[in-house]
Write a protein that holds these residues in place. Structure first.
Motif, PDB file in Angstrom:
ATOM      1  N   UNK A 113       0.854  -1.187   0.000  1.00 35.07           N
ATOM      2  CA  UNK A 113       0.000   0.000   0.000  1.00 35.07           C
ATOM      3  C   UNK A 113       0.895   1.244   0.000  1.00 35.07           C
ATOM      4  N   UNK A 114       0.373   2.362  -0.440  1.00 35.28           N
ATOM      5  CA  UNK A 114       1.162   3.581  -0.614  1.00 35.28           C
ATOM      6  C   UNK A 114       1.862   4.060   0.634  1.00 35.28           C
ATOM      7  N   UNK A 115       1.136   4.190   1.724  1.00 37.86           N
ATOM      8  CA  UNK A 115       1.701   4.756   2.947  1.00 37.86           C
ATOM      9  C   UNK A 115       2.768   3.832   3.536  1.00 37.86           C
ATOM     10  N   UNK A 116       2.491   2.546   3.615  1.00 33.71           N
ATOM     11  CA  UNK A 116       3.461   1.609   4.199  1.00 33.71           C
ATOM     12  C   UNK A 116       4.689   1.495   3.305  1.00 33.71           C
TER      13      UNK A 116
ATOM     14  N   UNK B 123       5.943   3.787   1.288  1.00 34.32           N
ATOM     15  CA  UNK B 123       6.736   5.001   1.452  1.00 34.32           C
ATOM     16  C   UNK B 123       7.513   4.980   2.764  1.00 34.32           C
ATOM     17  N   UNK B 124       6.883   4.513   3.816  1.00 35.12           N
ATOM     18  CA  UNK B 124       7.556   4.439   5.117  1.00 35.12           C
ATOM     19  C   UNK B 124       8.716   3.449   5.079  1.00 35.12           C
ATOM     20  N   UNK B 125       8.502   2.288   4.458  1.00 36.27           N
ATOM     21  CA  UNK B 125       9.578   1.301   4.350  1.00 36.27           C
ATOM     22  C   UNK B 125      10.739   1.839   3.515  1.00 36.27           C
ATOM     23  N   UNK B 126      10.424   2.540   2.436  1.00 31.37           N
ATOM     24  CA  UNK B 126      11.484   3.128   1.622  1.00 31.37           C
ATOM     25  C   UNK B 126      12.252   4.186   2.413  1.00 31.37           C
ATOM     26  N   UNK B 127      11.558   4.954   3.227  1.00 34.26           N
ATOM     27  CA  UNK B 127      12.216   5.944   4.078  1.00 34.26           C
ATOM     28  C   UNK B 127      13.153   5.296   5.076  1.00 34.26           C
TER      29      UNK B 127
END
Length: 69
Positions: free
Chosen positions: A50-53, A55-59
């Motif tokens: 999913x988009x939010x998770x 993005x967080x993992x990539x961060x």
């Protein structure tokens, strides 16, 4: 034949026939376990992609790679 030996033989035969009656249950239990594991994997995949998770993992990975040693 001694009574004790006869009783022991009878117990072994009963135990063997009871084991044969349960023989098919093991396969169905494995099948249900596999279905449950696949369903859990699909849900986990949907959450992680999913988009939010995502993005967080990539961060997190980016911060880990940019860390000073």
């Amino acid at each position: 034949m001694c009574k004790a030996v006869r009783a022991r033989l009878r117990a072994l035969v009963c135990r063997a026939s009871a084991a044969r009656r349960d023989a098919g249950m093991v396969t169905s239990e494995y099948a249900m376990g596999i279905v449950a594991a696949v369903a859990f994997a699909v849900v986990l995949y949907k959450v992680v992609t999913s988009g939010q998770v995502s993005a967080e993992l990539q961060g997190i990975v980016k911060r880990a790679l940019d860390a000073q040693m």
